[in-house]
Every structure is written in C-alpha cells, then in structure tokens.
Design an enzyme around this catalytic site. Sequence first.
Site, PDB file in Angstrom:
ATOM      1  N   LEU A 241       1.214  -1.147  -0.396  1.00 14.54           N
ATOM      2  CA  LEU A 241       0.419  -0.293   0.067  1.00 14.54           C
ATOM      3  C   LEU A 241       1.150   1.119  -0.075  1.00 14.54           C
ATOM      4  O   LEU A 241       1.767   1.925   0.761  1.00 14.54           O
ATOM      5  CB  LEU A 241      -1.277  -0.078   1.365  1.00 14.54           C
ATOM      6  CG  LEU A 241      -2.322   0.793   1.341  1.00 14.54           C
ATOM      7  CD1 LEU A 241      -3.207   0.596   0.036  1.00 14.54           C
ATOM      8  CD2 LEU A 241      -2.949   0.896   2.773  1.00 14.54           C
ATOM      9  N   HIS A 242       1.428   1.988  -1.233  1.00 15.75           N
ATOM     10  CA  HIS A 242       2.135   2.554  -0.833  1.00 15.75           C
ATOM     11  C   HIS A 242       1.704   4.109  -1.191  1.00 15.75           C
ATOM     12  O   HIS A 242       1.992   4.322   0.387  1.00 15.75           O
ATOM     13  CB  HIS A 242       2.831   3.092  -2.738  1.00 15.75           C
ATOM     14  CG  HIS A 242       2.619   2.008  -3.416  1.00 15.75           C
ATOM     15  ND1 HIS A 242       3.775   1.083  -3.097  1.00 15.75           N
ATOM     16  CD2 HIS A 242       2.747   0.791  -4.306  1.00 15.75           C
ATOM     17  CE1 HIS A 242       4.091  -0.222  -3.898  1.00 15.75           C
ATOM     18  NE2 HIS A 242       3.121  -0.320  -4.956  1.00 15.75           N
TER      19      HIS A 242
END
Length: 312
Positions: A241-242
């Site tokens: 989850l950037h």
Amino acid sequence: MKRQSLIIDCDPGVDDAVGLLLAFASPELDLKAVTTVGGNVPVETTTRNARIIRQVAGREDVPVFAGAARPLRRDPAGAGAFHGAEGLGDLEAVEPEAPAADGSAVEAMVRIVMAAAPKSVALAVMGPMTNVALALRAEPRLAERLGPVVVMGGARSEGGNITPSAEFNIWADPDAAAEVFASACEMVVFGLDATHQVRGTEERIQALEAVGKGPALTAAMMVRFSQRIERDIVGWDAAPLHDPCTVAWLLKPGLFRLTPCRIEVETGSDLTRGHTAVEFRVDEASARHLWAVEADGQGVFDLITERLGAVA
C-alpha cells in the site's frame, strides 16, 4: 488542536484512493485542495476518481482541481493493469454529483501556498510530479514556502516496479521529478524500500471490512482488488500500500524511520529512466531530502482502520 494545512496531488489509483480517504477522515489535517494529474489513468479519469472518493467521504467542501494531462517531455503512460481500467479497481465508476473546481491544479497550488504563512502548507504527492514542477516554474518562491513536500516515489534497495530500476511515479515523468528534487523544496520521500513493508494482508483487509460501513468498506475493496491483482501479476499474497504512507507520516511520523540523503533522478537513459539515486553520505544538517528506510506496516493499517472506522 493545531491542524496541518495540506494539498494532495494525486492520480487515483486504488492506493491513492485509500490515502485520500485517510486524509478526509483525519481532523488534524486542514485539506485545502486535491489536485489531479495524469498517471495511473488519464487526467480526466483521475479527476473524476478524486471526486468519487470525495463523495464517498462526504467531503465536498474540499475542492478538486484538474492538472497536467501529460508529462513534461514524455508520452503519457498508464498503470491500468494494477488499478483497473477506470483506476478504482472494482468500485463502480459513476459520475459524481459535485464538479471539479474552476481553474487549474498549478494555479491552485501557487495561490494556496503563496497566500499562507511560509512553511505552513504541506504537499503530499501521490503521483507523477508534473503539477509540482509546473508550479515551481510558475512561482519559484514556492520551493521556499512549502511545508514539507511528502512524496511517494522512487526505489533504492527494492529495485523498481515498472522497470528493474524505477518506480512508476518517478518513471512516468522523470524530468518533472528531477526538477523537483533539484529545487529548494524540503522533501520526505517514501519509496518502495518503505512501502513494500506496508502490505495488505488478509488479516488487515478483514479488519477494515469488519468496520462494516462507508469509507472503510471502500478502502477494503481497494486493498482486496490490489491483493487479487498482485497475486495474478506478481505472485504476492499481500499487495503493498504505497500512497497512503504520505498521509500516515503526516499524522503519525513515528510509524517510519527516515534517513537524510540526496536524491537525483536519471533522465538521460531509456534503460534506467526514472531511477532514483539515493545518496546517504551527506551533511545531515543541510540535507533537504529524507528517505524512508523503515515502516510499521501494522501501525499504518491500524491508523487507516481507526480513522475510517470513526467516520459517521
């Protein structure tokens, strides 16, 4: 409570959507604007997607400004394989009720920052840096007045996710990224080295789903879509989850460990286009760049779940 003024520049994108939902749900943040850029999908789509997520969050008070449709010097690229054809995974792409605001993303950035006290407005960049570079060209004093520029982009020890040596956001417009990193902006950068430590495991997705309402379920849908796509394309069970790392750091900086550095971007080679050269041998007192080397993945997901769970 002292609130942090913030502009979010993004290209939604499933993980951008989760980052937006986290920001919309956090009372510590005074979200002045959301600006959009072409990246994961074209700018017309990213602008609509930002408005969709704004509507899900019930935050139509926050204006959305459309930005650059293409990189400074390159052809537009996309990442629909990882975000779905419409950019928001399995979420239905409806036309939101509230329109985009009049004016451009660049105009909004310059106006908001220059009207505020120096260093009081932070900028979270979740997509290619085209809008930021254009804003700095339009008003060079912006670099000295922005509060930290918090970026999701780049890679060092992890290698790339679009080429062997480049992360997508930087690769999509390396010329813009090179200009921004070379500016006087103070920057906090979350590359793949950190974001790969923040993964949507089954347990974490189930915790979001257990909230059972609104924005949390939308976020869970995004992460579950990413989980499925990563399994199909990359073979990972838990997708990173950037983009929400940028907002999470503004809310709880203790979730991350940062190291002073100097960052430059490769623009001259097609083979290594968008590579981020991260040099840690710097004078820490004068370093303008901070690179995230560690992230508390569980802590980031706990924060997202807590904030979205508190939304009425």
